[in-house]
Design a protein around this motif. Structure first.
Motif, PDB file in Angstrom:
ATOM      1  N   LEU A 126      42.146  36.392  33.223  1.00  0.00           N
ATOM      2  CA  LEU A 126      43.009  35.658  34.148  1.00  0.00           C
ATOM      3  C   LEU A 126      44.288  36.442  34.449  1.00  0.00           C
ATOM      4  O   LEU A 126      44.721  36.511  35.606  1.00  0.00           O
ATOM      5  CB  LEU A 126      43.352  34.280  33.567  1.00  0.00           C
ATOM      6  CG  LEU A 126      44.164  33.370  34.476  1.00  0.00           C
ATOM      7  CD1 LEU A 126      43.392  33.065  35.753  1.00  0.00           C
ATOM      8  CD2 LEU A 126      44.520  32.093  33.758  1.00  0.00           C
ATOM      9  N   THR A 127      44.859  37.043  33.441  1.00  0.00           N
ATOM     10  CA  THR A 127      46.052  37.869  33.638  1.00  0.00           C
ATOM     11  C   THR A 127      45.729  39.067  34.523  1.00  0.00           C
ATOM     12  O   THR A 127      46.532  39.454  35.369  1.00  0.00           O
ATOM     13  CB  THR A 127      46.602  38.346  32.287  1.00  0.00           C
ATOM     14  OG1 THR A 127      46.787  37.224  31.432  1.00  0.00           O
ATOM     15  CG2 THR A 127      47.915  39.065  32.458  1.00  0.00           C
ATOM     16  N   GLY A 128      44.550  39.639  34.352  1.00  0.00           N
ATOM     17  CA  GLY A 128      44.127  40.758  35.190  1.00  0.00           C
ATOM     18  C   GLY A 128      43.983  40.357  36.651  1.00  0.00           C
ATOM     19  O   GLY A 128      44.354  41.109  37.549  1.00  0.00           O
ATOM     20  N   ILE A 129      43.470  39.161  36.898  1.00  0.00           N
ATOM     21  CA  ILE A 129      43.329  38.685  38.282  1.00  0.00           C
ATOM     22  C   ILE A 129      44.694  38.441  38.906  1.00  0.00           C
ATOM     23  O   ILE A 129      44.935  38.823  40.066  1.00  0.00           O
ATOM     24  CB  ILE A 129      42.467  37.410  38.312  1.00  0.00           C
ATOM     25  CG1 ILE A 129      41.022  37.746  37.919  1.00  0.00           C
ATOM     26  CG2 ILE A 129      42.511  36.744  39.692  1.00  0.00           C
ATOM     27  CD1 ILE A 129      40.144  36.551  37.676  1.00  0.00           C
ATOM     28  N   ILE A 130      45.608  37.847  38.144  1.00  0.00           N
ATOM     29  CA  ILE A 130      46.970  37.638  38.651  1.00  0.00           C
ATOM     30  C   ILE A 130      47.636  38.974  38.937  1.00  0.00           C
ATOM     31  O   ILE A 130      48.302  39.157  39.960  1.00  0.00           O
ATOM     32  CB  ILE A 130      47.796  36.802  37.653  1.00  0.00           C
ATOM     33  CG1 ILE A 130      47.231  35.387  37.570  1.00  0.00           C
ATOM     34  CG2 ILE A 130      49.267  36.770  38.042  1.00  0.00           C
ATOM     35  CD1 ILE A 130      47.802  34.557  36.445  1.00  0.00           C
ATOM     36  N   CYS A 131      47.443  39.929  38.068  1.00  0.00           N
ATOM     37  CA  CYS A 131      48.008  41.263  38.261  1.00  0.00           C
ATOM     38  C   CYS A 131      47.403  41.937  39.490  1.00  0.00           C
ATOM     39  O   CYS A 131      48.100  42.612  40.237  1.00  0.00           O
ATOM     40  CB  CYS A 131      47.783  42.102  37.015  1.00  0.00           C
ATOM     41  SG  CYS A 131      48.600  43.692  37.039  1.00  0.00           S
ATOM     42  N   LEU A 132      46.105  41.753  39.715  1.00  0.00           N
ATOM     43  CA  LEU A 132      45.448  42.329  40.887  1.00  0.00           C
ATOM     44  C   LEU A 132      46.020  41.744  42.170  1.00  0.00           C
ATOM     45  O   LEU A 132      46.261  42.473  43.134  1.00  0.00           O
ATOM     46  CB  LEU A 132      43.943  42.096  40.819  1.00  0.00           C
ATOM     47  CG  LEU A 132      43.126  42.609  42.004  1.00  0.00           C
ATOM     48  CD1 LEU A 132      43.255  44.122  42.110  1.00  0.00           C
ATOM     49  CD2 LEU A 132      41.680  42.201  41.855  1.00  0.00           C
TER      50      LEU A 132
END
Length: 65
Positions: free
Chosen positions: A20-26
């Motif tokens: 989820l953090t990776g998607i927000i970062c993307l």
């Protein structure tokens, strides 16, 4: 891993299992202006993760003595 955190910040989170953090970062990284904060966020998060792992290892070593 630090280079990945700078050039592909979302992958740094994905490799560590923080999807989820990776998607927000993307989403942040998609904009050119958001790339710099995303890279800084990924590098700081990576350093914190390394420090936490080191501290857990030290605490485990102290408990065994």
């Amino acid at each position: 891993m630090t280079l990945i955190a700078i050039f592909f910040p979302f992958l740094s989170f994905m490799f560590r299992g923080r999807i989820l953090t990776g998607i927000i970062c993307l989403i942040l990284q998609i904009t050119l202006i958001g790339w710099i904060p995303a890279a800084i966020w990924a590098v700081i998060s990576l350093q914190n993760s390394r420090a936490d792992r080191r501290n857990r290892k030290l605490i485990r070593a102290m408990k065994t003595k």
